[in-house]
Write a protein that holds these residues in place. Structure first.
Motif, PDB file in Angstrom:
ATOM      1  N   GLY A 131       0.821  -1.205   0.000  1.00 26.42           N
ATOM      2  CA  GLY A 131       0.000   0.000   0.000  1.00 26.42           C
ATOM      3  C   GLY A 131       0.851   1.249   0.000  1.00 26.42           C
ATOM      4  O   GLY A 131       2.075   1.191  -0.131  1.00 26.42           O
ATOM      5  N   PRO A 132       0.214   2.409   0.165  1.00 32.22           N
ATOM      6  CA  PRO A 132       0.969   3.661   0.119  1.00 32.22           C
ATOM      7  C   PRO A 132       1.975   3.735   1.266  1.00 32.22           C
ATOM      8  O   PRO A 132       1.723   3.234   2.355  1.00 32.22           O
ATOM      9  CB  PRO A 132      -0.108   4.742   0.252  1.00 32.22           C
ATOM     10  CG  PRO A 132      -1.299   4.048   0.813  1.00 32.22           C
ATOM     11  CD  PRO A 132      -1.199   2.614   0.412  1.00 32.22           C
ATOM     12  N   ALA A 133       3.089   4.362   0.999  1.00 34.26           N
ATOM     13  CA  ALA A 133       4.142   4.483   2.020  1.00 34.26           C
ATOM     14  C   ALA A 133       3.878   5.700   2.892  1.00 34.26           C
ATOM     15  O   ALA A 133       3.842   6.824   2.396  1.00 34.26           O
ATOM     16  CB  ALA A 133       5.503   4.597   1.358  1.00 34.26           C
ATOM     17  N   PRO A 134       3.668   5.503   4.191  1.00 37.10           N
ATOM     18  CA  PRO A 134       3.485   6.640   5.097  1.00 37.10           C
ATOM     19  C   PRO A 134       4.784   7.440   5.194  1.00 37.10           C
ATOM     20  O   PRO A 134       5.865   6.900   5.026  1.00 37.10           O
ATOM     21  CB  PRO A 134       3.167   5.984   6.446  1.00 37.10           C
ATOM     22  CG  PRO A 134       2.816   4.574   6.125  1.00 37.10           C
ATOM     23  CD  PRO A 134       3.529   4.235   4.866  1.00 37.10           C
ATOM     24  N   GLN A 135       4.661   8.719   5.460  1.00 43.15           N
ATOM     25  CA  GLN A 135       5.834   9.567   5.598  1.00 43.15           C
ATOM     26  C   GLN A 135       6.329   9.533   7.036  1.00 43.15           C
ATOM     27  O   GLN A 135       5.551   9.658   7.973  1.00 43.15           O
ATOM     28  CB  GLN A 135       5.496  11.010   5.203  1.00 43.15           C
ATOM     29  CG  GLN A 135       5.098  11.152   3.749  1.00 43.15           C
ATOM     30  CD  GLN A 135       6.224  10.758   2.820  1.00 43.15           C
ATOM     31  OE1 GLN A 135       7.363  11.162   3.005  1.00 43.15           O
ATOM     32  NE2 GLN A 135       5.910   9.941   1.819  1.00 43.15           N
ATOM     33  N   GLY A 136       7.614   9.372   7.219  1.00 43.88           N
ATOM     34  CA  GLY A 136       8.225   9.435   8.541  1.00 43.88           C
ATOM     35  C   GLY A 136       8.063   8.158   9.343  1.00 43.88           C
ATOM     36  O   GLY A 136       7.468   7.174   8.899  1.00 43.88           O
ATOM     37  N   ARG A 137       8.612   8.200  10.538  1.00 43.43           N
ATOM     38  CA  ARG A 137       8.561   7.045  11.424  1.00 43.43           C
ATOM     39  C   ARG A 137       7.175   6.930  12.051  1.00 43.43           C
ATOM     40  O   ARG A 137       6.517   7.917  12.322  1.00 43.43           O
ATOM     41  CB  ARG A 137       9.577   7.198  12.563  1.00 43.43           C
ATOM     42  CG  ARG A 137      10.997   7.212  12.076  1.00 43.43           C
ATOM     43  CD  ARG A 137      11.933   7.395  13.238  1.00 43.43           C
ATOM     44  NE  ARG A 137      12.595   6.113  13.416  1.00 43.43           N
ATOM     45  CZ  ARG A 137      13.250   5.758  14.483  1.00 43.43           C
ATOM     46  NH1 ARG A 137      13.346   6.563  15.504  1.00 43.43           N
ATOM     47  NH2 ARG A 137      13.829   4.589  14.546  1.00 43.43           N
ATOM     48  N   GLN A 138       6.765   5.702  12.285  1.00 43.34           N
ATOM     49  CA  GLN A 138       5.505   5.423  12.962  1.00 43.34           C
ATOM     50  C   GLN A 138       5.766   4.329  13.991  1.00 43.34           C
ATOM     51  O   GLN A 138       6.763   3.623  13.911  1.00 43.34           O
ATOM     52  CB  GLN A 138       4.435   4.964  11.968  1.00 43.34           C
ATOM     53  CG  GLN A 138       4.106   5.975  10.903  1.00 43.34           C
ATOM     54  CD  GLN A 138       3.417   7.209  11.441  1.00 43.34           C
ATOM     55  OE1 GLN A 138       2.780   7.186  12.490  1.00 43.34           O
ATOM     56  NE2 GLN A 138       3.556   8.316  10.728  1.00 43.34           N
ATOM     57  N   THR A 139       4.861   4.177  14.917  1.00 46.84           N
ATOM     58  CA  THR A 139       5.006   3.149  15.940  1.00 46.84           C
ATOM     59  C   THR A 139       4.204   1.918  15.545  1.00 46.84           C
ATOM     60  O   THR A 139       3.046   2.030  15.143  1.00 46.84           O
ATOM     61  CB  THR A 139       4.514   3.673  17.308  1.00 46.84           C
ATOM     62  OG1 THR A 139       5.271   4.837  17.633  1.00 46.84           O
ATOM     63  CG2 THR A 139       4.693   2.638  18.396  1.00 46.84           C
TER      64      THR A 139
END
Length: 197
Positions: A131-139
């Motif tokens: 799917g789409p790549a989220p921007q930045g770090r996530q938990t």
């Protein structure tokens, strides 16, 4: 037609041989779910490809041509500054599994994969599978550690307010299961609140 010779000798042993990465080639490693799509996209534009016993694929690319890549679950294996990294390379005659083998056979005229074409195929496969790549770090929802490769595994909608997006690190994205009971309860609650207005 002249046949080229390889700048290195593939193993002529009876087993997989550990060869140094970054000397003759770098390797691009991708898990089977992404790699299979990329291999299909590349078609006859792929160079030789190694498949290990777990289904992971390794493309050989020119040294230094893929070091800046940032794709989820794809790793560029190159010579580190503080030592050597090795790749298990099977004998040329090993073209069938289940052990490590040449998924796309190695020949003098079918050797390295063009890094630009490989990046395009892997990026397309990354979007299709993860799917789409989220921007930045996530938990990650499971291990609760930040990840630089977040995968959206669920979007939970709130009744009248904003919902929330649930992220996972790549290993935990594969095991995420939606809770159908909680989803049904949230939908029912939203419908009831809508009727009460």
């Amino acid at each position: 037609m002249t046949t080229r010779t390889l700048p290195w000798e593939p193993p002529i042993t009876e087993d997989v041989e550990a060869l140094p990465i970054g000397k003759w080639w770098d390797a691009v490693k991708a898990p089977s779910n992404i790699a299979e799509r990329a291999l299909e996209t590349l078609g006859d534009k792929t160079g030789a490809v190694i498949q290990d016993e777990h289904g992971t694929l390794y493309w050989l690319v020119a040294v230094g041509t893929a070091t800046s890549w940032q794709l989820r679950q794809v790793r560029v294996l190159t010579e580190p500054t503080d030592g050597n990294t090795y790749l298990g390379v099977p004998p040329v005659s090993w073209t069938e599994g289940p052990e490590t083998h040449w998924r796309v056979p190695l020949t003098a005229n079918h050797y390295l994969t063009d890094a630009g074409k490989l990046w395009g195929a892997l990026a397309e496969a990354d979007r299709a599978v993860l799917g789409p790549a989220p921007q930045g770090r996530q938990t990650c929802y499971r291990c609760e550690l930040p990840t630089d490769e977040p995968v959206i595994v669920d979007v939970q909608h709130g009744g009248s307010g904003a919902g929330r997006t649930i992220y996972a690190c790549p290993p935990h994205a594969r095991i995420y299961q939606r809770d159908p009971v909680a989803e049904a309860a949230a939908r029912r609650g939203a419908l009831e609140r809508g009727r009460a207005r």
